[in-house]
Design a protein around this motif. Sequence first.
Motif, PDB file in Angstrom:
ATOM      1  N   SER A   1      -9.048  32.698   7.019  1.00  0.00           N
ATOM      2  CA  SER A   1     -10.635  33.263   7.236  1.00  0.00           C
ATOM      3  C   SER A   1     -10.992  32.949   8.918  1.00  0.00           C
ATOM      4  O   SER A   1     -10.652  33.440   9.969  1.00  0.00           O
ATOM      5  CB  SER A   1     -11.937  32.879   6.919  1.00  0.00           C
ATOM      6  N   LYS A   2     -11.067  31.184   8.675  1.00  0.00           N
ATOM      7  CA  LYS A   2     -10.919  30.831  10.156  1.00  0.00           C
ATOM      8  C   LYS A   2      -9.897  30.925  11.501  1.00  0.00           C
ATOM      9  O   LYS A   2     -10.904  30.954  12.482  1.00  0.00           O
ATOM     10  CB  LYS A   2     -11.193  28.979  10.001  1.00  0.00           C
ATOM     11  N   HIS A   3      -8.921  31.098  11.163  1.00  0.00           N
ATOM     12  CA  HIS A   3      -7.276  31.418  12.294  1.00  0.00           C
ATOM     13  C   HIS A   3      -7.438  33.428  11.850  1.00  0.00           C
ATOM     14  O   HIS A   3      -6.362  33.412  12.213  1.00  0.00           O
ATOM     15  CB  HIS A   3      -6.762  30.880  11.616  1.00  0.00           C
ATOM     16  N   THR A   4      -8.308  33.935  11.419  1.00  0.00           N
ATOM     17  CA  THR A   4      -8.354  34.932  11.188  1.00  0.00           C
ATOM     18  C   THR A   4      -7.119  35.772  10.591  1.00  0.00           C
ATOM     19  O   THR A   4      -6.322  36.818  11.564  1.00  0.00           O
ATOM     20  CB  THR A   4      -8.561  36.076  12.773  1.00  0.00           C
ATOM     21  N   VAL A   5      -6.673  35.766  10.131  1.00  0.00           N
ATOM     22  CA  VAL A   5      -5.084  35.568   9.088  1.00  0.00           C
ATOM     23  C   VAL A   5      -5.351  36.331   8.006  1.00  0.00           C
ATOM     24  O   VAL A   5      -6.213  35.931   6.932  1.00  0.00           O
ATOM     25  CB  VAL A   5      -4.179  34.148   8.375  1.00  0.00           C
ATOM     26  N   ARG A   6      -5.272  37.653   8.156  1.00  0.00           N
ATOM     27  CA  ARG A   6      -5.996  38.951   7.011  1.00  0.00           C
ATOM     28  C   ARG A   6      -4.796  38.873   6.366  1.00  0.00           C
ATOM     29  O   ARG A   6      -3.881  38.538   6.433  1.00  0.00           O
ATOM     30  CB  ARG A   6      -5.658  40.488   7.576  1.00  0.00           C
ATOM     31  N   TYR A   7      -5.111  38.761   4.635  1.00  0.00           N
ATOM     32  CA  TYR A   7      -4.420  39.702   3.805  1.00  0.00           C
ATOM     33  C   TYR A   7      -5.636  39.972   2.248  1.00  0.00           C
ATOM     34  O   TYR A   7      -6.784  40.390   2.199  1.00  0.00           O
ATOM     35  CB  TYR A   7      -4.286  37.826   2.981  1.00  0.00           C
TER      36      TYR A   7
ATOM     37  N   VAL B   1       5.932  20.469   9.190  1.00  0.00           N
ATOM     38  CA  VAL B   1       4.913  21.463   8.221  1.00  0.00           C
ATOM     39  C   VAL B   1       4.567  22.022   9.265  1.00  0.00           C
ATOM     40  O   VAL B   1       3.911  22.155  10.199  1.00  0.00           O
ATOM     41  CB  VAL B   1       3.818  20.650   7.692  1.00  0.00           C
ATOM     42  N   GLY B   2       3.232  23.343   8.701  1.00  0.00           N
ATOM     43  CA  GLY B   2       2.403  24.582   9.866  1.00  0.00           C
ATOM     44  C   GLY B   2       0.996  23.774   9.335  1.00  0.00           C
ATOM     45  O   GLY B   2       0.635  22.501   8.942  1.00  0.00           O
ATOM     46  N   GLY B   3       0.466  24.459  10.651  1.00  0.00           N
ATOM     47  CA  GLY B   3      -0.614  24.412  10.988  1.00  0.00           C
ATOM     48  C   GLY B   3      -2.170  23.924   9.693  1.00  0.00           C
ATOM     49  O   GLY B   3      -2.402  23.449   9.304  1.00  0.00           O
ATOM     50  N   PHE B   4      -1.796  24.804   8.159  1.00  0.00           N
ATOM     51  CA  PHE B   4      -2.131  24.570   6.899  1.00  0.00           C
ATOM     52  C   PHE B   4      -2.488  23.100   6.621  1.00  0.00           C
ATOM     53  O   PHE B   4      -3.565  22.410   6.422  1.00  0.00           O
ATOM     54  CB  PHE B   4      -2.594  25.842   6.119  1.00  0.00           C
ATOM     55  N   THR B   5      -0.822  23.111   6.679  1.00  0.00           N
ATOM     56  CA  THR B   5      -0.752  21.286   6.514  1.00  0.00           C
ATOM     57  C   THR B   5      -1.239  20.204   6.968  1.00  0.00           C
ATOM     58  O   THR B   5      -1.953  19.124   6.468  1.00  0.00           O
ATOM     59  CB  THR B   5       0.807  20.989   5.774  1.00  0.00           C
ATOM     60  N   ARG B   6      -1.397  20.872   7.952  1.00  0.00           N
ATOM     61  CA  ARG B   6      -1.226  19.655   9.038  1.00  0.00           C
ATOM     62  C   ARG B   6      -3.180  19.392   8.815  1.00  0.00           C
ATOM     63  O   ARG B   6      -4.473  18.470   8.625  1.00  0.00           O
ATOM     64  CB  ARG B   6      -1.492  19.387  10.861  1.00  0.00           C
TER      65      ARG B   6
END
Length: 159
Positions: free
Chosen positions: A80-86, A47-52
Amino acid sequence: MKLTDSGRQVTGGGGIAPDISVPAPKLTKFEQLLYRSDVFYPAETGVGGFTRYYLGMKPAITKDFEVDDNVMRTFREYLSKHTVRYTEPEMAERAIGLRGRSNKKSSCPASASRKDSKCCSESDPQVQKAVDAIPEARALYQTAKRITAQRTGGAADHP
């Protein structure tokens, strides 16, 4: 080039290669970004960061869990908190994928029960291709059995 007992052509020298190749699904640029940013991992690696992050909030996760507007809001906040733009179209496309797969492959843990594993397999393109190939595999098996029986002078057993 060699022939098997059933007359099927096989080549040597290149190692084992699958008879049927199933290409990996192409990831969109947004999906690639989510994997590179540790938001999600491919299902087979964990699992990745969002799932954790989401599981750390201790929500009630049952077999009937579905991605709803609250989960999507939490997902947006995480990005947003992890500055992933979409962009909104990217998010809308990802939302459809998350909502449609929430009870399937995206939520299948390694310790899944048989029923859950079946659910995971139903959405796996490699498993589906294998299921589609079963009649051909049965025909190859029956041909090989018949030829072997003819060579040895015995009757072919039927599975």
